[in-house]
Design a protein around this motif. Structure first.
Motif, PDB file in Angstrom:
ATOM      1  N   GLU A  83       0.826  -1.203   0.000  1.00  0.00           N
ATOM      2  CA  GLU A  83       0.000   0.000   0.000  1.00  0.00           C
ATOM      3  C   GLU A  83       0.862   1.256   0.000  1.00  0.00           C
ATOM      4  O   GLU A  83       0.545   2.248  -0.643  1.00  0.00           O
ATOM      5  CB  GLU A  83      -0.932   0.000   1.211  1.00  0.00           C
ATOM      6  CG  GLU A  83      -2.064  -0.982   1.106  1.00  0.00           C
ATOM      7  CD  GLU A  83      -2.924  -1.005   2.373  1.00  0.00           C
ATOM      8  OE1 GLU A  83      -2.770  -0.106   3.222  1.00  0.00           O
ATOM      9  OE2 GLU A  83      -3.734  -1.925   2.496  1.00  0.00           O
ATOM     10  N   ASP A  84       1.963   1.213   0.764  1.00  0.00           N
ATOM     11  CA  ASP A  84       2.831   2.379   0.901  1.00  0.00           C
ATOM     12  C   ASP A  84       3.855   2.497  -0.224  1.00  0.00           C
ATOM     13  O   ASP A  84       4.484   3.547  -0.370  1.00  0.00           O
ATOM     14  CB  ASP A  84       3.579   2.329   2.243  1.00  0.00           C
ATOM     15  CG  ASP A  84       2.626   2.449   3.423  1.00  0.00           C
ATOM     16  OD1 ASP A  84       1.491   2.921   3.213  1.00  0.00           O
ATOM     17  OD2 ASP A  84       3.021   2.071   4.549  1.00  0.00           O
ATOM     18  N   PRO A  86       3.859   2.905  -3.576  1.00  0.00           N
ATOM     19  CA  PRO A  86       3.853   3.985  -4.569  1.00  0.00           C
ATOM     20  C   PRO A  86       4.274   5.344  -4.010  1.00  0.00           C
ATOM     21  O   PRO A  86       4.824   6.169  -4.731  1.00  0.00           O
ATOM     22  CB  PRO A  86       2.395   4.032  -5.041  1.00  0.00           C
ATOM     23  CG  PRO A  86       1.842   2.696  -4.729  1.00  0.00           C
ATOM     24  CD  PRO A  86       2.560   2.233  -3.506  1.00  0.00           C
ATOM     25  N   THR A  87       4.021   5.570  -2.732  1.00  0.00           N
ATOM     26  CA  THR A  87       4.342   6.889  -2.183  1.00  0.00           C
ATOM     27  C   THR A  87       5.663   6.921  -1.424  1.00  0.00           C
ATOM     28  O   THR A  87       6.351   7.937  -1.424  1.00  0.00           O
ATOM     29  CB  THR A  87       3.222   7.340  -1.225  1.00  0.00           C
ATOM     30  OG1 THR A  87       3.063   6.364  -0.196  1.00  0.00           O
ATOM     31  CG2 THR A  87       1.923   7.526  -1.975  1.00  0.00           C
ATOM     32  N   LYS A  88       6.039   5.819  -0.798  1.00  0.00           N
ATOM     33  CA  LYS A  88       7.217   5.841   0.064  1.00  0.00           C
ATOM     34  C   LYS A  88       8.433   5.127  -0.518  1.00  0.00           C
ATOM     35  O   LYS A  88       9.530   5.344  -0.058  1.00  0.00           O
ATOM     36  CB  LYS A  88       6.885   5.195   1.406  1.00  0.00           C
ATOM     37  CG  LYS A  88       5.886   5.975   2.221  1.00  0.00           C
ATOM     38  CD  LYS A  88       5.659   5.320   3.553  1.00  0.00           C
ATOM     39  CE  LYS A  88       4.657   6.113   4.386  1.00  0.00           C
ATOM     40  NZ  LYS A  88       4.408   5.476   5.669  1.00  0.00           N
ATOM     41  N   LYS A  90      11.350   4.389  -2.838  1.00  0.00           N
ATOM     42  CA  LYS A  90      12.228   5.048  -3.797  1.00  0.00           C
ATOM     43  C   LYS A  90      13.323   4.058  -4.150  1.00  0.00           C
ATOM     44  O   LYS A  90      13.946   3.468  -3.260  1.00  0.00           O
ATOM     45  CB  LYS A  90      12.845   6.318  -3.210  1.00  0.00           C
ATOM     46  CG  LYS A  90      11.839   7.402  -2.967  1.00  0.00           C
ATOM     47  CD  LYS A  90      12.487   8.644  -2.421  1.00  0.00           C
ATOM     48  CE  LYS A  90      11.416   9.698  -2.145  1.00  0.00           C
ATOM     49  NZ  LYS A  90      11.982  10.914  -1.617  1.00  0.00           N
TER      50      LYS A  90
END
Length: 180
Positions: A83-84, A86-88, A90
């Motif tokens: 869930e995280d 795509p945003t967290k 790198k």
């Protein structure tokens, strides 16, 4: 007297037989005692094995439950990471110069293959167009088929349409005046 002797002999045989049977019965009794002891020992051994198996089953069940709980926890963590992501998440990639050069060479080779394939396809299409052009030239040269100019086509089409409309109007007037 012969009868008495015969009776005594029969009685003695009967006693011998009882003595023989007694020893056989003692042996049978000993065998039964041994078999009974063996059955009791086997029963005790089986009961001990059953208790041992039940203890091991309990330990195994506890281990399965512990592993199941850990797998569930891992699954929850993986779900959270997905869930995280795509945003967290790198991602940094470092490529050495030799590998970068190799990737560029592979890409260049692939591009050359694609260009060659497109050039071959273009040549095939060009050959097909030339064959079609030669066939049409031969047809025109031999005056085969009907060839109309564009202006003649429009004139013929206009006259045909006008003729058709006129015929339809004549039929309509005829029906109107003769039938009504």
């Amino acid at each position: 007297m012969f009868n008495e002797v015969q009776k005594e002999i029969q009685e003695k045989d009967a006693e011998d037989e009882v003595i023989n049977r007694t020893s056989d019965l003692r042996k049978l009794s000993e065998n039964i005692d041994k078999a009974t002891t063996a059955v009791i020992n086997a029963k005790l051994s089986l009961e001990s094995s059953i208790r041992q198996t039940q203890r091991e089953e309990g330990v195994l069940g506890a281990a399965v439950n512990a592993i199941s709980d850990k797998v569930d926890t891992i699954d929850k963590h993986i779900g959270q990471v997905m869930e995280d992501a795509p945003t967290k998440l790198k991602v940094t990639v470092t490529v050495c110069d030799a590998d970068w050069q190799k990737m560029q060479e592979l890409h260049t080779q692939w591009m050359e293959q694609e260009k060659q394939m497109l050039a071959d396809q273009y040549k095939q299409q060009e050959m097909l167009w030339q064959k079609q052009s030669h066939r049409l030239t031969d047809i025109v040269r031999n005056n085969e088929g009907i060839w109309l100019s564009q202006s003649l086509f429009y004139i013929v089409c206009s006259l045909s349409l006008l003729s058709f409309i006129t015929i339809v109007l004549e039929i309509a007037f005829y029906v109107y005046f003769h039938w009504i």
